[in-house]
Scaffold this active site. Structure first.
Site, PDB file in Angstrom:
ATOM      1  N   SER A  73       0.805  -1.062  -0.152  1.00  0.00           N
ATOM      2  CA  SER A  73       0.000   0.052   0.039  1.00  0.00           C
ATOM      3  C   SER A  73       0.856   1.196  -0.032  1.00  0.00           C
ATOM      4  O   SER A  73       0.203   2.417   0.077  1.00  0.00           O
ATOM      5  CB  SER A  73      -0.859   0.044   1.261  1.00  0.00           C
ATOM      6  OG  SER A  73      -0.232  -0.228   2.415  1.00  0.00           O
ATOM      7  N   LYS A 109      -4.675   3.653  10.021  1.00  0.00           N
ATOM      8  CA  LYS A 109      -3.904   4.462   8.954  1.00  0.00           C
ATOM      9  C   LYS A 109      -4.726   6.089   9.186  1.00  0.00           C
ATOM     10  O   LYS A 109      -3.732   7.151   9.299  1.00  0.00           O
ATOM     11  CB  LYS A 109      -3.919   4.133   7.756  1.00  0.00           C
ATOM     12  CG  LYS A 109      -3.105   2.767   7.498  1.00  0.00           C
ATOM     13  CD  LYS A 109      -3.262   2.341   5.930  1.00  0.00           C
ATOM     14  CE  LYS A 109      -2.466   0.942   5.712  1.00  0.00           C
ATOM     15  NZ  LYS A 109      -2.481   0.522   4.473  1.00  0.00           N
TER      16      LYS A 109
END
Length: 798
Positions: free
Chosen positions: A680, A723
């Site tokens: 990612s 996140k």
């Protein structure tokens, strides 16, 4: 018979009462003296001429007899030996001399002393004595011939007729008579009356022995199988009576009753009764007896039909779950759903839940709360490091020391067939030459099979369908797919700082105060100090280290109070350093200004979300890509994909095609000692590279995460909640996410969502338009404007 009158001879002697012993003349008898009076009487006799008068008590239960509790007739005896023991007991051996009668008790304290009159035997002619004694001897000889047991060294003395009185006394001593019968023989006034009484006793003894001989002879004659078995059983009864085996047979009856009342299925009951029948027929000292007995005990102790009965109250269960844990909305909803369905249907196969998440997030304690909410017993079995399949399914009974597996052991401990059964650390099961424990769990954790779970030790099916199984794991990658397929996975994502704050104030801090014996008014912790502990002294997904830091504060304050240095304390953010030292972790702060080639990425770690910096430098070279910073293979491949995308778009950015031919790109992720991996970081790396070659600054307030393809598509990633929370903590206010991750915003707290702006993208073109200060596709670049001087870019890995 001569009837001569003799002059009385009176003696004053120390008297010792004895229990259940009649001393006859001519006999040596050992006696143990414990009473203080008896010992003092012995001492008195030893000082004089070692002569005592021994007389039996009428009632042996009386510990401190009076003169009324003693018989009048006893025996004058001589002390043959004395042995003193450390505990105060004195063992003596006495030799009977002559019988006598108490005429007067002279003294009672400190010991008994009495005046006694010797009892002389009437004189008989030799013919009269012979006529009286010989029949006694012949009767006793008959007893011996019928099996009467007599010590061999006494036989010559018994049949020596030269001393008829000794012969008579020895016969009396070797007969199995009650003590009161022996006392009657001692008190007999003359030889004729004593012989008459003894003759009756001998006749009785002969009758008993003859009856036993007849039984034995009759059994010997009927030597057939049935007669022999009856004879052996008759002897066995006698042996059992002596050895106490009768009690053991009664235990077999009790065990049979327990088997029939245990509620086990008919097939299992039939097997148990069959094994019990085998046990009955086995010799007592057979080594297999203990194995069979242990096996039957296990069968009886298992909860075949016992259940924990509880009235299901969904609202009360919700209240309990909220009392014990803060947050964990999904977990609580799943449990309440199970309760609601169970209440409507009355019966439901136990679900197999798997709590997956980092350490310290409350997986085990939630299991306990579920049991409390359901009103059931809680059983926990730790599977960490288990490598032997027999630990799950048990050992075969042929092995020495065999036992059932952990599941059956847990059911026995629960004493109910519907407990909440937690299999802890299921991801840490091992495998070696002893088998695969995870495969052994497949049957137990399959709702379609576990109604007849088979344990190697029991060898009979056991119903686990009413058990609510809960497993825990830190990661699911090591759990075999077939086992994972049988479980309903509930993720424990880790706590946000806000959730940790509420957990600490509502649960951890009151618990630590109570543990350390402190009152709320004695030790106070400010909210600012607590938030500082969470952010500056701990970095974890759970709350274990947070609890340890709170315990440290309590310990230090407790010591100061016990040393009378302080009476109370209030810990705030300024005084926190005194108790915990300097802060261990510094939060990452967003960049202060826009910079060329600087982009911010969001990463997921086991301790929650994190913002990481990564630097990229361009320098003269041969077109190579250098990657450093302890990157994993997946992250290295993401960097290659980002570079390939950037090179494929050079014409769109106004860059010459041979721009990368004589330049090297070096990407470095700071904190090089920490392993980093995952796909990612792709869009973050691509953004940094485009910023580097176009010299367009990246907006400082933007954080991004997403996987990139060679065509520039942005793919879905995981860990969105962690996140986003990390970005919020770092001061970032705009977040770029893949479009397919829009659904994950439901998990983010409303307060956090309100303070952030989210941009959802489908391809890299959209990322660049949002992340860079100007649109890179509109700019026309030349090699002269680009230059080749080294530049630096900072990015983040996910």
């Amino acid at each position: 018979m001569e009837d001569k009158e003799k002059k009385k001879v009176l003696q004053t002697l120390p008297l010792i009462p004895v229990k259940d012993i009649v001393i006859f003349p001519h006999a040596e008898v050992p006696i143990s003296l414990k009473r203080e009076k008896s010992v003092k009487a012995l001492e008195e006799a030893l000082v004089k001429d070692k002569i005592l008068f021994l007389v039996m008590q009428k009632n042996r239960e009386i510990e401190e007899p009076t003169t009324d509790d003693l018989f009048d007739v006893g025996t004058i005896s001589k002390i043959a030996s004395v042995q003193r023991l450390p505990d105060g007991v004195v063992n003596i051996t006495v030799e009977g001399l002559k019988k006598a009668k108490v005429t007067e008790h002279v003294r009672v304290d400190p010991y008994f002393e009495a005046e006694v009159d010797e009892i002389d035997e009437l004189e008989y002619s030799a013919e009269e004595i012979d006529a009286l004694i010989r029949p006694m001897v012949e009767q006793f000889r008959r007893c011996i011939s019928l099996g009467k047991s007599v010590p061999l060294d006494l036989i010559p003395a018994i049949f020596d007729l030269s001393n008829p009185y000794q012969t008579l006394d020895m016969i009396i001593l070797n007969l199995e008579l009650k003590q009161i019968e022996k006392q009657a023989l001692l008190e007999a006034p003359d030889l004729k009356s004593r012989a008459k009484i003894l003759s009756e006793y001998l006749a009785r003894e002969i009758s008993i022995l003859q009856t036993a001989r007849k039984i034995q002879d009759k059994t010997s004659e009927e030597i057939g199988k049935n007669a022999k078995e009856a004879f052996l059983r008759e002897q066995l009864r006698t042996i059992e009576k002596e050895l106490g085996v009768k009690e053991e047979r009664e235990e077999f009856g009790e065990l049979e009753t327990k088997i029939r009342e245990s509620g086990m299925p008919k097939e299992t009951e039939a097997k148990a009764l069959k094994e019990l029948d085998r046990l009955r027929k086995m010799p007592q000292f057979s080594p297999e007896v203990s194995y069979l007995r242990t096996y039957l005990d296990w069968l009886v102790d298992l909860p075949w039909s016992a259940k924990s009965e509880s009235k299901i109250d969904v609202k009360e269960a919700e209240k309990i779950l909220n009392e014990d844990h803060y947050g964990l909305k999904k977990v609580k909803e799943r449990i309440l759903e199970y309760l609601a369905v169970h209440k409507l249907t009355g019966k439901m196969k136990g679900p197999i839940l798997c709590f997956a998440g980092p350490p310290g997030t409350g997986k085990t304690s939630v299991g306990k709360s579920i049991a409390r909410a359901l009103g059931r017993k809680f059983v926990k079995v730790s599977l960490g490091g288990m490598r032997d399949e027999a630990e799950i399914r048990g050992h075969r009974r042929t092995y020495v020391g065999a036992l059932p597996g952990r599941i059956i052991q847990g059911m026995k401990d629960a004493e109910t067939k519907n407990p909440v059964f937690m299999l802890d650390e299921i991801d840490k099961l091992g495998i070696d030459f002893r088998g695969d424990p995870s495969s052994a769990l497949l049957e137990a954790l399959d709702p379609e099979q576990n109604h007849s779970f088979s344990d190697h030790y029991l060898e009979v099916p056991f119903d686990l369908s009413d058990v609510m199984f809960i497993t825990t794991a830190n990661i699911l990658d090591t759990v075999p797919p077939p086992l994972r397929d049988r479980m309903e996975v509930i993720e424990f994502p880790g706590y946000t700082e806000d959730e940790k704050f509420h957990i600490a104030t509502g649960y951890l801090w009151p618990k630590q105060l109570e543990t350390h014996g402190l009152e709320k008014n004695i030790l106070k912790l400010s909210n600012e100090a607590l938030r500082t502990i969470i952010s500056g002294y701990t970095r974890e997904a759970g709350v274990r280290n947070l609890e340890r830091e709170l315990a440290t504060i309590c310990r230090k304050v407790a010591r100061e109070i016990t040393e009378s240095k302080i009476k109370s304390a209030e810990v705030n953010s300024k005084s926190l350093h005194k108790y915990l030292g300097p802060e261990k972790f510094e939060p990452w702060i967003a960049e202060k200004q826009d910079e060329v080639g600087v982009s911010t990425g969001l990463a997921w770690t086991e301790v929650g979300g994190q913002v990481l910096n990564v630097e990229a430098t361009m320098m003269p070279g041969k077109g190579q890509l250098l990657l450093t910073g302890y990157l994993g293979d997946v992250m290295k491949e993401s960097a290659q994909a980002a570079l390939s995308y950037t090179r494929s778009k050079t014409a769109d950015f106004g860059i010459k095609e041979n721009f990368f031919k004589d330049k090297d790109i070096h990407i470095h992720v700071p904190a090089g000692a920490i392993p980093k991996d995952g796909p990612s970081a792709g869009i973050t790396m691509a953004t940094a590279l485009v910023s580097l070659i176009t010299k367009i600054p990246v907006k400082k307030e933007i954080g991004m995460t997403g996987e990139i393809t060679l065509r520039g598509r942005v793919l879905e990633i995981g860990g969105v909640k962690e996140k986003v929370l990390a970005a919020h903590r770092a001061g970032i206010r705009k977040v770029v996410l893949p479009k397919k991750n829009k659904k994950d915003l439901e998990e983010i707290p409303a307060k956090t969502k309100k303070e952030l702006k989210f941009t959802f993208v489908d391809n890299m073109d959209e990322v660049l338009k949002n992340a860079l200060k100007t649109n890179p596709f509109r700019a026309i670049r030349t090699e002269k404007t680009i230059g080749i001087e080294p530049q630096r870019a900072t990015i983040s890995a996910a």
